[in-house]
Design a protein around this motif. Structure first.
Motif, PDB file in Angstrom:
ATOM      1  N   THR A  27       0.838  -1.198   0.000  1.00  0.00           N
ATOM      2  CA  THR A  27       0.000   0.000   0.000  1.00  0.00           C
ATOM      3  C   THR A  27       0.873   1.248   0.000  1.00  0.00           C
ATOM      4  O   THR A  27       2.095   1.181   0.173  1.00  0.00           O
ATOM      5  N   SER A  28       0.237   2.389  -0.144  1.00  0.00           N
ATOM      6  CA  SER A  28       0.972   3.651  -0.149  1.00  0.00           C
ATOM      7  C   SER A  28       1.642   3.924   1.191  1.00  0.00           C
ATOM      8  O   SER A  28       2.607   4.687   1.266  1.00  0.00           O
ATOM      9  N   SER A  29       1.157   3.256   2.255  1.00  0.00           N
ATOM     10  CA  SER A  29       1.762   3.439   3.580  1.00  0.00           C
ATOM     11  C   SER A  29       2.851   2.405   3.854  1.00  0.00           C
ATOM     12  O   SER A  29       3.458   2.413   4.921  1.00  0.00           O
ATOM     13  N   GLY A  30       3.074   1.475   2.897  1.00  0.00           N
ATOM     14  CA  GLY A  30       4.124   0.487   3.066  1.00  0.00           C
ATOM     15  C   GLY A  30       3.673  -0.863   3.587  1.00  0.00           C
ATOM     16  O   GLY A  30       4.505  -1.738   3.824  1.00  0.00           O
ATOM     17  N   GLN A  31       2.367  -1.064   3.765  1.00  0.00           N
ATOM     18  CA  GLN A  31       1.855  -2.345   4.249  1.00  0.00           C
ATOM     19  C   GLN A  31       1.822  -3.362   3.113  1.00  0.00           C
ATOM     20  O   GLN A  31       1.204  -3.142   2.076  1.00  0.00           O
ATOM     21  N   ALA A  32       2.484  -4.495   3.311  1.00  0.00           N
ATOM     22  CA  ALA A  32       2.444  -5.581   2.325  1.00  0.00           C
ATOM     23  C   ALA A  32       1.044  -6.186   2.295  1.00  0.00           C
ATOM     24  O   ALA A  32       0.415  -6.375   3.343  1.00  0.00           O
ATOM     25  N   THR A  33       0.547  -6.512   1.100  1.00  0.00           N
ATOM     26  CA  THR A  33      -0.829  -7.013   0.970  1.00  0.00           C
ATOM     27  C   THR A  33      -0.967  -8.195   0.017  1.00  0.00           C
ATOM     28  O   THR A  33      -2.064  -8.727  -0.136  1.00  0.00           O
ATOM     29  N   VAL A  95      -9.934  -9.871   7.984  1.00  0.00           N
ATOM     30  CA  VAL A  95     -10.739  -9.886   6.760  1.00  0.00           C
ATOM     31  C   VAL A  95     -11.604 -11.144   6.710  1.00  0.00           C
ATOM     32  O   VAL A  95     -12.804 -11.083   6.388  1.00  0.00           O
ATOM     33  N   ILE A  96     -11.015 -12.289   7.038  1.00  0.00           N
ATOM     34  CA  ILE A  96     -11.754 -13.549   6.993  1.00  0.00           C
ATOM     35  C   ILE A  96     -12.932 -13.525   7.959  1.00  0.00           C
ATOM     36  O   ILE A  96     -14.048 -13.938   7.621  1.00  0.00           O
ATOM     37  N   THR A 270     -10.308  -0.443   2.576  1.00  0.00           N
ATOM     38  CA  THR A 270      -9.781   0.915   2.409  1.00  0.00           C
ATOM     39  C   THR A 270      -8.326   0.964   2.862  1.00  0.00           C
ATOM     40  O   THR A 270      -7.457   1.491   2.166  1.00  0.00           O
ATOM     41  N   ARG A 271      -8.066   0.390   4.022  1.00  0.00           N
ATOM     42  CA  ARG A 271      -6.707   0.370   4.570  1.00  0.00           C
ATOM     43  C   ARG A 271      -5.752  -0.419   3.670  1.00  0.00           C
ATOM     44  O   ARG A 271      -4.592  -0.022   3.478  1.00  0.00           O
ATOM     45  N   LEU A 272      -6.258  -1.521   3.101  1.00  0.00           N
ATOM     46  CA  LEU A 272      -5.427  -2.384   2.269  1.00  0.00           C
ATOM     47  C   LEU A 272      -5.393  -1.935   0.803  1.00  0.00           C
ATOM     48  O   LEU A 272      -4.679  -2.518  -0.008  1.00  0.00           O
ATOM     49  N   GLU A 273      -6.205  -0.942   0.479  1.00  0.00           N
ATOM     50  CA  GLU A 273      -6.263  -0.372  -0.872  1.00  0.00           C
ATOM     51  C   GLU A 273      -6.672  -1.409  -1.912  1.00  0.00           C
ATOM     52  O   GLU A 273      -6.150  -1.454  -3.023  1.00  0.00           O
ATOM     53  N   PHE A 274      -7.659  -2.227  -1.537  1.00  0.00           N
ATOM     54  CA  PHE A 274      -8.250  -3.189  -2.467  1.00  0.00           C
ATOM     55  C   PHE A 274      -9.440  -2.507  -3.148  1.00  0.00           C
ATOM     56  O   PHE A 274     -10.600  -2.735  -2.800  1.00  0.00           O
ATOM     57  N   ARG A 275      -9.159  -1.686  -4.096  1.00  0.00           N
ATOM     58  CA  ARG A 275     -10.173  -0.793  -4.658  1.00  0.00           C
ATOM     59  C   ARG A 275     -11.322  -1.510  -5.370  1.00  0.00           C
ATOM     60  O   ARG A 275     -12.485  -1.116  -5.192  1.00  0.00           O
TER      61      ARG A 275
END
Length: 359
Positions: A27-33, A95-96, A270-275
């Motif tokens: 993500t833009s904040s550096g979180q691996a997804t 998420v699950i 939103t946090r994970l940027e899964f648009r």
């Protein structure tokens, strides 16, 4: 096998497979997804392909298991989990749970042991099970009521498929793996015994006990290695055994899917940027109560997640004079818009939503 009543997902197996298969998404904040996206995508495919099945997701718990008490060197050669993967586990679990899927993780045992226990309970209930995993250790559970799904190859393995793949029957898999050993788990096995030799021995002698009983007459280096490593073979056989009496935190019947928590999913996506998934959720009817004009009745959409729920709602529809339908698309441009859901209401208090998004 008929359509499975239960699908038990080896979440730990899915996690590593997704991590290595997908690119390094951040993500833009550096979180691996990447691993999260891969696992959730596979779960969504299962939901779409098996809408009437009860899906449970099993993960390894942190810490050592009883196998380390038996053999302190068990899994000692495994490298530590990469930091960018470890940072995704907690978010993936959230998420699950928000998707409404039961998530099980039991300390002191491995995910395989929980799956084996559930397999026994499901069969005792005269139900059928599909195990979603690529872990060969779990193939020893396959029988007429239990099959395995390798999601990456889209293949379902029954008893005949296991025999064709490994050259031995499912009930011989434990002995087969004990002979081979497993370097990834640091299970010793018998030196110089490969897959073909292990299958040949079991086809001739049927069981590990019988192989040991005839160790003196097995010729060549194979026979010598077996005779010199009988204790090691017994240890390997014990380590590969799946525990089928894990104390679960609920009874089998209590592991039921719940209505997905749209609010939590919107926050997580939103946090994970899964648009794409976020867009589908935002354009779906709200799962929160909407006050009516008189403020006495409240309309609440309930998402239908199984064939049984859909059939129950259709039974209600048959007794109604009118049904309100709303088509939900991903765009207001009707020539380009794709259908992502259908909302139906039969009165001011009863409304449901069918999510038609594939991924």
């Amino acid at each position: 096998m008929k359509k499975p009543d239960y699908i038990v997902v080896d979440g730990s197996s899915y996690l590593y497979r997704a991590y290595h298969a997908l690119p390094d998404l951040v993500t833009s904040s550096g979180q691996a997804t990447g691993a999260i996206k891969g696992v959730v995508s596979m779960l969504k495919v299962l939901q779409r392909n098996y809408p009437a099945s009860n899906i449970l997701v099993i993960f390894d718990a942190r810490g050592k298991t009883f196998r380390s008490d038996i053999y302190p060197e068990y899994k000692q050669n495994r490298p530590a989990m990469p930091g960018d993967l470890a940072s995704q586990i907690s978010l993936l679990h959230k998420v699950i749970v928000a998707m409404g899927l039961p998530l099980i993780s039991i300390s002191g045992v491995e995910a395989d042991d929980v799956i084996a226990t559930l397999a026994m309970d499901i069969q005792a209930d005269n139900k059928c099970l599909l195990i979603a995993s690529s872990d060969k250790d779990l193939t020893q559970l396959v029988n007429a009521r239990v099959h395995m799904l390798n999601a990456t190859k889209a293949e379902v393995l029954d008893t005949s498929a296991i025999e064709a793949k490994f050259g031995v029957k499912p009930e011989q898999i434990r002995a087969y793996l004990a002979l081979l050993g497993d370097s990834s788990d640091n299970i010793p096995g018998i030196p110089k015994v490969g897959a073909k030799t292990a299958a040949k021995l079991l086809n001739e002698y049927a069981t590990l006990d019988n192989i040991v009983a005839h160790a003196d007459v097995i010729k060549g280096k194979v026979g010598e290695n077996i005779r010199n490593n009988l204790e090691q073979l017994a240890l390997s056989y014990e380590l590969i055994k799946l525990k089928t009496d894990v104390e679960l935190d609920k009874n089998l019947a209590d592991y039921q899917p719940e209505v997905s928590d749209t609010t939590a999913l919107v926050d997580l996506f939103t946090r994970l940027e899964f648009r794409p998934w976020l867009k589908a959720l935002e354009q779906a009817p709200s799962d929160t109560a909407v006050p009516e004009a008189n403020n006495k009745n409240k309309l609440k959409y309930r998402q239908l997640t199984s064939d049984a729920q859909f059939a129950q709602f259709i039974a209600q529809v048959k007794h109604q004079q009118a049904v309100s339908i709303e088509i939900v698309t991903d765009s207001d441009k009707y020539m380009q818009a794709k259908l992502i859901g259908i909302a139906l209401a039969i009165d001011e208090n009863t409304a449901v939503y069918l999510n038609l998004v594939n991924s």
